[in-house]
Design an enzyme around this catalytic site. Structure first.
Site, PDB file in Angstrom:
ATOM      1  CG  ASP A  81       6.210  -5.139  -8.397  1.00  0.00           C
ATOM      2  OD1 ASP A  81       7.101  -4.851  -7.336  1.00  0.00           O
ATOM      3  OD2 ASP A  81       5.776  -6.094  -8.649  1.00  0.00           O
ATOM      4  NE  ARG A 113       5.517  -1.380  -4.173  1.00  0.00           N
ATOM      5  CZ  ARG A 113       5.945  -2.683  -4.337  1.00  0.00           C
ATOM      6  NH1 ARG A 113       6.986  -2.810  -5.101  1.00  0.00           N
ATOM      7  NH2 ARG A 113       5.181  -3.627  -3.579  1.00  0.00           N
ATOM      8  NE  ARG A 158       1.755  -3.640  -6.786  1.00  0.00           N
ATOM      9  CZ  ARG A 158       2.409  -4.528  -6.198  1.00  0.00           C
ATOM     10  NH1 ARG A 158       3.787  -4.658  -6.656  1.00  0.00           N
ATOM     11  NH2 ARG A 158       2.085  -5.076  -5.071  1.00  0.00           N
ATOM     12  CG  ASP A 161       8.670  -8.562  -8.997  1.00  0.00           C
ATOM     13  OD1 ASP A 161       9.041  -7.938  -7.965  1.00  0.00           O
ATOM     14  OD2 ASP A 161       7.330  -8.870  -9.437  1.00  0.00           O
TER      15      ASP A 161
END
Ligand code: A4P
Ligand code: MG
Length: 464
Positions: free
Chosen positions: A94, A82, A91, A96
């Protein structure tokens, strides 16, 4: 272990591969991926002139503290290549942290729950598959109803494969009864069987033409173009077949291996897992004497399923397509699960065999012996179905009839000691049913127990 929910997103390169790379990398780092949502195709939010995303949510268990988990997630993002150029921009991967236990905290580098999750349908929709509420007790359904985001969020598939389950290329390694029945049945239901392999070349060609697939030259050749690889060899060959199938070429990060063994855990396919493949097993609770009856009896059977998180939704879908009834099972319970099937199926067979042998020993013809034993067994089964096991119990144990019990054991000890041992062992187990029925007094139950535990030739003093 702490429970957390992670949101995955990718919109660059092979998006599904990137999400699976995240799952594989987390598991390599000893974060246990417990469950995975479906994979969703989502319209980009924020910076909108970019390609659509694939998003999914994972439920994980971990010993890592929140900041260590964040650091791991960022390391995995980096390894996925990334580049942080445009904020909220494209991206490859990702990751989270959405939720971590019931934590509500905000620090410089980390806010939990994720600060923007309530505004994002691409988070809330997949999360709603796995969790019911947020730390503040708002339900996820409520959060979804109040979510201002109206962008499109659609189920695109599972971590195993995107799109229609029927278009996923399948391979079968091992074309015995279950493998050929499964391949044939799936093919009839419109699935895509790409290749079959069997060490017996003639068998391989025969089954391949029957299911309209390519006859592969090796395990690796069969696995080559497939997304889902069924390893349907004999149990004792699953490990080596899997090693050979995942040994050379092919991107294991895009494959899922499935075995159909009733007793083996997923560990038997570890060679494929180490290279990034997802694993599952499905096992029909059914006996198959031959291929024809296997094909007839598969639909409608109960299937136990185990699987790594990413493969579970797919395995469930597969069983449903087969018109089977899926029952999820913990991988570590596999041996115990199998023992129950052996007791219900095989041991019943052996006991009926012993009964027939006793009849033959006292002058019944072969046919007469079977004709005597089977109706009794059939009536017993239908009584169990109607009344339950305890109420269906009859005979000396059910009556508390000590003298008949003693006479049975004495006769068997003298002529058929193996059957005497089985009679004792199974009856000791059956005392639970006698107690459950409640028709025999405690003293008699104790006396029966002593008689049964006595072993061959033991002296038993009358009732206590
Ligand atoms: N940070 C704070 N709290 C957290 C948390 N709970 N989890 C900090 C993860 N990180 C958290 O993130 C920036 C910083 O946020 C981190 O250094 C961390 O200390 P980042 O991943 O480095 O940068 P980013 O991803 O560009 O920013 P951000 O804010 O994380 O973006 P989002 O919120 O992830 O949004 N549309 C669709 N359809 N699907 C998507 O997945 N994703 C984004 C990115 C935009 N639009 C999208 C999607
Ligand atoms: Mg982020």
């Amino acid at each position: 272990l702490r429970q957390a929910f992670l949101g995955l997103g990718s919109n660059v390169g092979d998006r599904l591969r990137n999400l699976r790379f995240a799952v594989h990398s987390l598991e390599e780092a000893s974060v246990v991926v417990e469950t995975a949502s479906h994979v969703y195709l989502t319209e980009p939010l924020g910076y909108t002139s970019q390609d659509p995303f694939l998003n999914a949510v994972l439920e994980v268990s971990t010993e890592l503290a929140p900041l260590d988990l964040l650091e791991l997630c960022q390391r995995i993002e980096d390894r996925a290549g990334r580049e942080r150029t445009v904020r909220w921009g494209p991206r490859t991967l990702d990751i989270d942290i959405l939720l971590y236990e019931d934590t509500e905290a905000s620090a410089k580098y980390l806010t939990i729950p994720h600060p923007r999750m309530l505004e994002r349908r691409f988070v809330l929709e997949p999360l709603s598959e796995l969790a019911d509420e947020l730390p503040d007790r708002t339900t996820i359904d409520r959060a979804l109803a109040e979510c201002p985001d109206t962008s499109s969020v659609e189920v695109a598939g599972t971590l195993v494969a995107l799109g229609d389950i029927r278009e996923v290329p399948l391979a079968f390694i091992g074309t015995g009864k279950v493998g050929s029945a499964m391949a044939g049945d799936l093919r009839e239901r419109g699935f895509t069987v790409d290749a079959v392999y069997d060490a017996d070349g003639d068998r391989c060609t025969e089954v391949a033409s029957a299911v309209g697939a390519r006859a592969a030259k090796s395990e690796a050749d069969a696995a080559g173009a497939a997304t889902v690889v069924f390893v349907t060899t004999q149990d004792s060959h699953i490990r080596s077949a899997c090693e050979r199938a995942s040994g050379t070429g092919g991107d294991m990060l895009l494959k899922t291996f499935v075995h159909m063994s009733g007793s083996l855990s997923l560990e038997s396919m570890d060679a494929a897992r180490r290279k990034g493949a997802l694993l599952a097993s499905i096992h029909p609770v059914q006996t198959f004497a031959d291929s024809v009856s296997a094909a007839r009896d598969l639909p409608g059977s109960t299937f136990s399923m185990t699987g790594s998180a990413g493969a579970r939704a797919f395995a469930m879908g597969l069983v449903e397509e087969l018109a089977g009834r899926p029952v999820p099972l913990a991988d570590e319970d596999k041996a115990l699960y199998h023992s129950a099937a052996v007791i219900a199926g095989n041991l019943t067979n052996m006991l009926i065999g012993a009964a027939a042998e006793i009849y033959r020993g006292i002058g019944f013809e072969e046919r007469q012996a079977v004709e005597a034993a089977l109706p009794l067994a059939r009536t017993t089964l239908s009584n169990i179905e109607k009344l339950g096991a305890a109420e269906a119990l009859t005979g000396p144990l059910a009556r508390g009839d000590l003298s008949t019990l003693e006479a049975n054991l004495e006769a068997l000890d003298a002529t058929f000691p193996e059957a005497a041992a089985a009679y004792r062992a199974v009856s000791l187990l059956g005392l639970r049913l006698v107690i459950e029925r409640g028709a025999v007094d405690d003293a008699t139950i104790l006396a029966m127990k002593a008689l049964l535990e006595g072993g061959a030739g033991a002296e038993v003093e009358g009732a206590p």
